[in-house]
Design a protein around this motif. Structure first.
Motif, PDB file in Angstrom:
ATOM      1  N   ALA A 357      66.372 -23.624  16.756  1.00 22.97           N
ATOM      2  CA  ALA A 357      64.960 -23.583  16.085  1.00 22.97           C
ATOM      3  C   ALA A 357      63.842 -22.594  16.741  1.00 22.97           C
ATOM      4  O   ALA A 357      64.061 -22.198  17.912  1.00 22.97           O
ATOM      5  N   PHE A 358      62.846 -21.967  15.799  1.00 23.36           N
ATOM      6  CA  PHE A 358      61.926 -21.216  16.378  1.00 23.36           C
ATOM      7  C   PHE A 358      60.663 -21.609  15.533  1.00 23.36           C
ATOM      8  O   PHE A 358      60.946 -22.706  14.814  1.00 23.36           O
ATOM      9  N   ILE A 359      59.696 -20.853  16.175  1.00 25.33           N
ATOM     10  CA  ILE A 359      58.404 -21.341  15.317  1.00 25.33           C
ATOM     11  C   ILE A 359      57.870 -20.120  14.261  1.00 25.33           C
ATOM     12  O   ILE A 359      57.882 -19.020  14.802  1.00 25.33           O
ATOM     13  N   PRO A 360      57.927 -20.229  13.047  1.00 28.82           N
ATOM     14  CA  PRO A 360      57.551 -19.551  12.169  1.00 28.82           C
ATOM     15  C   PRO A 360      56.141 -18.986  12.509  1.00 28.82           C
ATOM     16  O   PRO A 360      55.331 -19.579  12.856  1.00 28.82           O
ATOM     17  N   GLY A 361      55.995 -17.563  12.542  1.00 29.55           N
ATOM     18  CA  GLY A 361      54.832 -17.099  13.128  1.00 29.55           C
ATOM     19  C   GLY A 361      53.561 -16.980  12.077  1.00 29.55           C
ATOM     20  O   GLY A 361      52.630 -16.961  12.757  1.00 29.55           O
ATOM     21  N   GLY A 362      53.603 -17.428  10.888  1.00 27.63           N
ATOM     22  CA  GLY A 362      52.561 -17.414   9.997  1.00 27.63           C
ATOM     23  C   GLY A 362      51.559 -18.323  10.427  1.00 27.63           C
ATOM     24  O   GLY A 362      50.420 -18.084  10.213  1.00 27.63           O
ATOM     25  N   ALA A 363      51.814 -19.540  11.098  1.00 24.67           N
ATOM     26  CA  ALA A 363      51.212 -20.571  11.479  1.00 24.67           C
ATOM     27  C   ALA A 363      49.932 -19.887  12.434  1.00 24.67           C
ATOM     28  O   ALA A 363      48.939 -20.801  12.727  1.00 24.67           O
ATOM     29  N   PHE A 364      50.411 -19.065  12.852  1.00 28.23           N
ATOM     30  CA  PHE A 364      49.329 -18.570  14.179  1.00 28.23           C
ATOM     31  C   PHE A 364      48.492 -17.191  13.698  1.00 28.23           C
ATOM     32  O   PHE A 364      47.538 -16.855  14.386  1.00 28.23           O
ATOM     33  N   PHE A 365      48.420 -17.006  12.232  1.00 27.61           N
ATOM     34  CA  PHE A 365      47.475 -16.221  11.746  1.00 27.61           C
ATOM     35  C   PHE A 365      46.644 -16.909  10.830  1.00 27.61           C
ATOM     36  O   PHE A 365      46.878 -17.525   9.647  1.00 27.61           O
ATOM     37  N   VAL A 366      45.300 -16.545  11.155  1.00 30.85           N
ATOM     38  CA  VAL A 366      44.399 -17.364  10.190  1.00 30.85           C
ATOM     39  C   VAL A 366      43.947 -16.484   8.913  1.00 30.85           C
ATOM     40  O   VAL A 366      43.323 -17.347   7.927  1.00 30.85           O
TER      41      VAL A 366
END
Ligand SMILES: Cc1ncc(COP(=O)(O)O)c(C=O)c1O
Length: 400
Positions: A357-366
């Protein structure tokens, strides 16, 4: 009962953390997880904390088991003032410092004290989800500022500030994590720190400098001097934390700022929790007074440096030519950008099926960008498991 009509406008605007939904897989031992954001329990000096906990309860129960000052235990405030001195800036523990229940509470206090609905907050692209969450909670408008490998791009900051000014919008503050940023692992270059402060002066906004990873530096020659050290106008609100170098369970962070502002944060805090946990603060104060913090920080750095080496080595082996990533020199994360435009959120379910598992990065972009990025932590897994995890991700992502 229908609660929707009972909720305040602020409560209705609260957003669940976009990464909390991954919590179950972060803790499933069957899954090799790069998804967490927490420090490794192996870095907690549990025996020493037990020792100081027993000592403070036995010797100082009247203060450590009691309510205490909203600003925090005086002994700890003195210790934090000397940590700040070592980081390069003076702070008067009586007037410029407020202890908080983790730096997450500091973000909440800053937000609740400074923001009205519709106020503009500038944030890095990408940024820390908990920071964005605290600002959204006040219905602020978050505007992203581009970063490159050296952090915030000053020209992008200037352009954004100019545009907002032309639109008659007031920027309340810029939120930045200059050292080993969560999630990107980047460091804001020294000359850019000066540029950021100059732009803050020119466009008259505050800078909220969140620095929980500054001490978690693996390189000897890297300049991580806080922006706060050049802050001749008290324009910078500096946030620190014991979470990453000692233990997040002790829930202790701090705010340094201009005295009148700190007084306002204190009033907001008073209405939130009266004071932080005095037992937590007393334990940390005793740990600092015994002079054990520098050795602790040294050992935490060595621990994560080795883990970082293992993760970057695995990425070199399996991702070269197919993605780029931060050669992070501190903190807990590296951040990967795929060479192609695939959405890592769509790649996560099949990855979990393969036990990783990893964290998809889109969540960090406003601004809704960043779909082809992902955050990887090297805090959770052993070297062998990280190597195996990256091999599996590469097999899934890049198999012909
Ligand atoms: C950038 C940043 N700020 C603040 C926090 C909150 O930390 P704490 O409340 O434990 O001090 C975190 C936690 O991950 C973080 O990454």
């Amino acid at each position: 009962m229908q609660i929707e009509s009972l909720l305040s406008a602020d409560a209705r605007n609260l957003r669940p953390s976009a990464i909390r939904k991954f919590a179950a897989m972060m803790n499933d031992p069957a899954i090799i997880s790069f998804a967490g954001g927490a420090p490794s329990p192996a870095t907690f000096p549990a025996g020493r904390i037990a020792h100081f906990a027993e000592k403070v309860v036995r010797d100082t129960a009247a203060t450590s088991l009691q309510y205490g000052p909203t600003r925090g235990l005086p002994a700890l405030r003195d210790a934090v003032a000397s940590i700040c001195r070592e980081r390069g800036f003076a702070c008067d523990p009586a007037t410029q410092l407020l202890m908080t229940t983790g730096s997450q509470q500091a973000l909440y206090l800053v937000s609740a004290t400074l923001l009205d609905p519709g106020d503009v907050v500038l944030v890095e692209l990408p940024t820390y989800i908990g920071g964005a969450g605290a600002f959204y909670a006040r219905r602020a408008e978050l505007v992203g500022v581009a970063q490159d490998d050296d952090g915030i791009v000053p020209a992008a900051l200037e352009e954004t500030a100019t545009r907002l000014r032309a639109e008659g919008r007031r920027i309340k503050f810029l939120y930045t994590i200059p050292n080993f940023q969560n999630p990107s692992g980047r460091v804001l270059a020294a000359e850019r720190r000066r540029d950021v402060l100059e732009l803050a002066k020119r466009f008259d906004f505050l800078v909220v400098e969140d620095d929980p990873y500054g001490e978690l530096c693996f390189a000897d020659d890297l300049d991580t001097t806080p922006i706060k050290t050049s802050d001749d106008e008290q324009r910078v609100i500096y946030l620190g934390s014991f979470s990453k170098v000692l233990s997040p369970g002790l829930r202790t962070g701090w705010i340094v700022g201009e005295p009148a502002l700190v007084r306002q944060f204190e009033l907001t805090k008073e209405s939130a929790d009266l004071c932080s946990g005095m037992l937590d603060e007393a334990i940390i104060a005793a740990f600092c007074a015994a002079g054990e913090l520098p050795e602790q920080i040294k050992s935490v750095r060595a621990f994560y440096r080795d883990r970082r080496d293992a993760l970057l080595g695995a990425l070199d082996e399996h991702f070269t030519g197919r993605a780029t990533w931060t050669r992070t020199e501190g903190g807990l994360f590296t951040f990967v950008t795929l060479n192609d435009e695939r959405d890592t959120a769509e790649l996560l379910p099949p990855a979990v099926e393969r036990g990783v598992a990893f964290i998809p990065g889109g969540a960090f972009f406003v601004d809704g960008s960043g779909a082809n990025t992902m955050r990887l932590t090297f805090a959770k897994e052993t070297d062998d498991r990280m190597r195996e995890g990256i091999r599996r991700v590469a097999e899934l992502f890049f198999a012909a």
